[in-house]
Design an enzyme around this catalytic site. Structure first.
Site, PDB file in Angstrom:
ATOM      1  CG  ASN A   1      -1.903   1.104   1.268  1.00 60.99           C
ATOM      2  OD1 ASN A   1      -1.910   1.964   0.385  1.00 60.99           O
ATOM      3  ND2 ASN A   1      -2.744   1.112   2.275  1.00 60.99           N
TER       4      ASN A   1
ATOM      5  CE  LYS B   1      -0.574  -0.212   6.957  1.00 65.18           C
ATOM      6  NZ  LYS B   1      -1.867   0.427   7.167  1.00 65.18           N
TER       7      LYS B   1
ATOM      8  NE  ARG C   1      -6.646   0.756   0.449  1.00 64.64           N
ATOM      9  CZ  ARG C   1      -7.010   1.239   1.616  1.00 64.64           C
ATOM     10  NH1 ARG C   1      -6.192   1.169   2.622  1.00 64.64           N
ATOM     11  NH2 ARG C   1      -8.184   1.779   1.775  1.00 64.64           N
TER      12      ARG C   1
ATOM     13  CG  HIS D   1     -13.226   2.697   3.512  1.00 64.60           C
ATOM     14  ND1 HIS D   1     -14.037   3.638   4.078  1.00 64.60           N
ATOM     15  CD2 HIS D   1     -11.950   3.045   3.817  1.00 64.60           C
ATOM     16  CE1 HIS D   1     -13.287   4.545   4.702  1.00 64.60           C
ATOM     17  NE2 HIS D   1     -12.015   4.199   4.554  1.00 64.60           N
TER      18      HIS D   1
ATOM     19  CG  HIS E   1     -14.469   0.922   7.024  1.00 64.28           C
ATOM     20  ND1 HIS E   1     -13.614  -0.116   6.737  1.00 64.28           N
ATOM     21  CD2 HIS E   1     -13.680   1.992   7.268  1.00 64.28           C
ATOM     22  CE1 HIS E   1     -12.359   0.311   6.808  1.00 64.28           C
ATOM     23  NE2 HIS E   1     -12.374   1.598   7.124  1.00 64.28           N
TER      24      HIS E   1
ATOM     25  N   GLY F   1     -13.493   4.350  10.934  1.00 60.29           N
ATOM     26  CA  GLY F   1     -12.091   4.524  11.317  1.00 60.29           C
ATOM     27  C   GLY F   1     -11.756   5.991  11.229  1.00 60.29           C
TER      28      GLY F   1
ATOM     29  NE  ARG G   1     -11.039  12.055   3.557  1.00 61.96           N
ATOM     30  CZ  ARG G   1     -10.731  10.762   3.655  1.00 61.96           C
ATOM     31  NH1 ARG G   1     -11.545   9.913   4.244  1.00 61.96           N
ATOM     32  NH2 ARG G   1      -9.600  10.316   3.148  1.00 61.96           N
TER      33      ARG G   1
ATOM     34  NE  ARG H   1      -7.293   5.590  20.276  1.00 65.19           N
ATOM     35  CZ  ARG H   1      -6.362   4.847  19.711  1.00 65.19           C
ATOM     36  NH1 ARG H   1      -5.983   3.733  20.255  1.00 65.19           N
ATOM     37  NH2 ARG H   1      -5.785   5.226  18.591  1.00 65.19           N
TER      38      ARG H   1
ATOM     39  N   GLY I   1     -11.122   0.754  13.024  1.00 69.75           N
ATOM     40  CA  GLY I   1     -10.613   1.199  14.330  1.00 69.75           C
ATOM     41  C   GLY I   1     -11.687   1.539  15.346  1.00 69.75           C
TER      42      GLY I   1
ATOM     43  N   GLY J   1     -15.172   1.140  14.905  1.00 69.32           N
ATOM     44  CA  GLY J   1     -16.225   0.117  14.891  1.00 69.32           C
ATOM     45  C   GLY J   1     -15.832  -1.137  15.647  1.00 69.32           C
ATOM     46  CD  GLU J   2     -11.671  -3.968  13.465  1.00 64.03           C
ATOM     47  OE1 GLU J   2     -10.634  -4.203  14.106  1.00 64.03           O
ATOM     48  OE2 GLU J   2     -11.695  -3.871  12.219  1.00 64.03           O
ATOM     49  CG  ASN J   3     -10.495  -1.238  18.730  1.00 60.37           C
ATOM     50  OD1 ASN J   3     -10.209  -2.317  19.225  1.00 60.37           O
ATOM     51  ND2 ASN J   3      -9.952  -0.785  17.621  1.00 60.37           N
TER      52      ASN J   3
ATOM     53  CD  GLU K   1      -8.921  -1.889   4.103  1.00 63.59           C
ATOM     54  OE1 GLU K   1      -9.102  -1.178   3.126  1.00 63.59           O
ATOM     55  OE2 GLU K   1      -8.598  -1.449   5.219  1.00 63.59           O
TER      56      GLU K   1
END
Ligand code: AMP
Length: 412
Positions: A7, A14, A90, A179, A207, A209, A240, A294, A340, A342-344, A392
């Site tokens: 990516n 990455k 990606r 996404h 999604h 994040g 955004r 957070r 990030g 949604g999962e946590n 992903e």
């Protein structure tokens, strides 16, 4: 076969090396500050990790360094680059040309280039990453996996904007959505996890994040998504602004303010307004302090009104999209949280689902606690609510393996 997933950003690269025999991550890393002072590579393989600091002038040098560390006697996981069967990249924007991943050839590269105006920050960098890998791994197949591809099944009523039709016909101005690799992975994985078939199911994927988007997936196909021509549309995000009245752009261009709130005193360009809407807005712009959920939640907990407003706006926006997608699909069977936030963030999930019993969706507060792949709805909830961590990289690796071994992408 071992697949390298790449990516590439404008100053970063990455990577993750995956052994497709068991879909095991062998190593991963990030080259940062390419072409900028202080460039470095962070690499990890299993328990071992290292940081290499050296000048990395361009993406080709970054790709070379990545291959070197992957073959390193201490931190490496392969003996020769011949062990890398293919590279999956990606790519942000595939325009309306690509409905699926593609083996890279000159035509595919030309099409990625054609989409530069639609993805000016990402597509040139993604192409640099592809060309760098072509140079340092001559003969190794390269595959492009587009963030827009999964959304190409949207019907015209969902992807058209209400401007004169010639803008879509001549300039391809329309909703594309992003996404896509995540929405595809999660919409497939949630069905596998629940032991149901995508056919006949109406799924809403959240999604959430730093960038956030929702999608409506019916019978396994995307029928609507919240991001648009660019990733700016839709939900309030980290930096955004999300959807707003387009006339706001003109108004702010004519009446801009400095960061301290004083008037600039002269109009600014539309480009400058859009930069502000992409980089200084969202959670950051409303809280005035941070783009990280957070931090903003901590501000709200400490009684900060701006932090609270930012969280309220985010949650309200997600609830509105869930309601509209349920209406658009004539109901919903599965709601799935990922990425990030949604999962946590179980508190945010609870706030989003609060009072949704009217549409058959009831969260179980106990099941909602904590992380991992799970069902979080109550036993008597008609709608199944789930958390599915996105992946992903595995989706990119699967497509890459399919294309180089079968010549086509399977729907997995
Ligand atoms: P992503 O872009 O998917 O990496 O998500 C980034 C967002 O996820 C940020 O707003 C973070 O605040 C949020 N996030 C990441 N990890 C956690 C966590 N452990 N708890 C709460 N929020 C998190």
């Amino acid at each position: 076969m071992k697949i390298l997933v790449v990516n590439a950003g404008s100053s970063s690269l990455k990577y993750q090396l995956i052994d497709m025999d068991g879909e095991k991550e062998l190593a991963k890393g990030l080259v940062e500050r390419i072409g900028i002072e202080g460039s470095r590579l962070k690499h990890s393989a299993g328990e071992k990790s290292t940081v290499v600091e050296e000048p990395i002038p361009d993406h080709e040098a970054a790709a070379q360094l990545m291959l070197k560390i992957l073959q390193d006697s201490e931190y490496g996981v392969i003996r020769s680059t011949d062990e890398i069967g293919a590279v999956g990249h990606r790519v942000l924007h595939g325009g309306n040309k690509f409905t699926a991943s593609m083996v890279v050839n000159e035509d595919v590269k030309a099409a990625i280039r054609e989409c530069f105006p639609l993805g000016p920050l990402h597509n040139p960098a993604n192409l640099m990453g592809i060309e760098a890998c072509e140079k340092v791994m001559k003969g190794t197949p390269q595959v492009a996996v587009f963030d827009t591809a999964f959304h190409q099944t949207m019907p015209p009523k969902a992807y058209m904007y209400g401007v004169p039709k010639m803008y879509e016909e001549k300039l391809h101005v329309r909703r594309y959505g992003f996404h896509g690799t995540s929405h595809r992975y999660v919409s497939r994985r949630v069905c596998e996890f629940l032991g149901v078939k995508p056919e006949g199911k109406r799924i809403i994927i959240c999604h959430l994040g730093n960038g956030s988007s929702l999608s409506a997936v019916k019978d396994g196909k995307c029928v609507d998504t919240s991001m648009g021509l660019t990733p700016l549309e839709g939900l309030l995000m980290g930096t955004r602004c999300g959807s707003l009245d387009p006339a706001v752009v003109q108004f702010i261009a004519n009446n801009p303010l400095n960061d301290d709130g004083t008037p600039v005193g002269h109009p600014i360009s539309v480009d400058e307004v859009l930069t502000m809407m992409n980089k200084k807005s969202g959670l950051l712009g409303i809280s005035g302090k941070s783009s990280d959920c957070r931090d903003v939640e901590a501000m709200a907990d400490a009684g900060d009104e701006n932090g609270k407003l930012a969280m309220d706006m985010l949650i309200y926006g997600i609830r509105k999209y869930i309601g509209s997608y349920a209406a658009a699909m004539g109901g919903v069977d599965i709601i799935c949280f990922t990425a990030g936030i949604g999962e946590n963030n179980d508190r945010l999930r609870a706030a989003v689902m609060d009072g949704m019993e009217f549409m058959g969706a009831k969260l179980d507060p106990e099941k909602n606690k904590g992380r991992g792949e799970k069902v979080i709805s109550a036993d008597d909830s008609r709608v199944t609510i789930c958390v599915i961590p996105t992946n992903e990289e595995i989706m990119i690796a699967r497509d890459t393996l399919d294309l180089v071994t079968l010549g086509k992408v399977r729907d997995n």
